[in-house]
Design a protein around this motif. Structure first.
Motif: not given
Length: 251
Positions: A142, A147, A160, A164, A167, A183, A244
């Motif tokens: 990722s 984020r 991306k 996340d 996942t 991820s 994550i």
């Protein structure tokens, strides 16, 4: 019988090439998917007794991605003790202000490579290894961009972020099956993708100077170092507890 069967996408350059070399360990059957085969892998693979298969395909093309996944898993050996899938292939393009993202083909290709191909390969991986007592682990490469928003990267950030969340869903659905999935953000690495980023139009990518400075001051991590850390993390007993994650959390 291979001890480890590893599948790796985007293996021909950058982090993917470094991961491929790191996976060339005795007892491994390595299958790579990339636009081009890497002839330099053959010698080390033979020297280490590694079974190497290189599938040349364009995972940004939906039909090619589907065909490659079907071909790969139709003949996948099921007698390994460990199964590893590393979804590494990805693109940062197109880089543009959201007002200028009007090329449906470019947007679609990015989503296919960064998200759809991951979902296809993961689905086939899960079905092919279902019911086996083997140790099964997946890493989806990722990015911090999924984020934290970056102007000019709406497509990259969105793909991306999708990776996340995907996942998280896979972990939820397969909790208790023994599957481990993460991820993983790899940090900022000195690869061709970074070179692409540094050549962006500053009008499209306001953070350009920051990325140029990272390169100029030697603050980009090497692909080899990051690859070694990722492969070490994959084998940890606590791998998958945090789905994550960021490789920079591990020294």
């Amino acid at each position: 019988m291979p001890q480890t069967l590893a599948i790796l996408t985007g293996a021909s350059r950058g982090l993917g090439a470094a991961l491929a070399r790191g996976l060339l360990q005795p007892g491994t059957h390595l299958i790579t998917l990339a636009r081009h085969a890497d002839a330099a892998l053959t010698g080390p693979a033979n020297a280490n007794g590694v079974t190497l298969e290189q599938i040349e395909t364009d995972l940004s093309d939906p039909a090619a991605a589907s065909a490659a996944a079907a071909r790969l898993f139709a003949a996948l050996p099921r007698d390994a003790a460990r199964f590893r899938l590393i979804n590494n292939a990805g693109t940062v393009n197109p880089v543009a202000n959201s007002a200028d993202l009007a090329d449906a083909g470019a947007i679609g290709s990015a989503f296919t490579l960064n998200v759809t191909a991951v979902m296809l390969l993961t689905a086939h991986f899960l079905r092919a290894t279902n019911g086996l007592s083997a140790d099964r682990r997946i890493v989806n490469i990722s990015s911090g961009a999924g984020r934290n928003p970056n102007a000019g990267w709406s497509v990259y950030c969105a793909t991306k972020a999708a990776l996340d969340m995907y996942t998280r869903v896979v972990k939820l659905e397969h909790e208790g099956s023994g599957l481990r999935v993460v991820s993983l953000a790899p940090g900022v690495i000195d690869t061709d993708m970074q070179a692409t980023i540094r050549s962006s139009d500053p009008g499209n990518f306001p953070s350009l100077e920051r990325f140029q400075a990272l390169h100029a001051t030697g603050k980009l991590a090497s692909p080899e170092n990051v690859a070694a850390r990722i492969l070490a993390l994959m084998e940890r007993d606590d791998f998958g507890q945090t789905e994550i994650d960021d490789i920079r959390n591990y020294t």
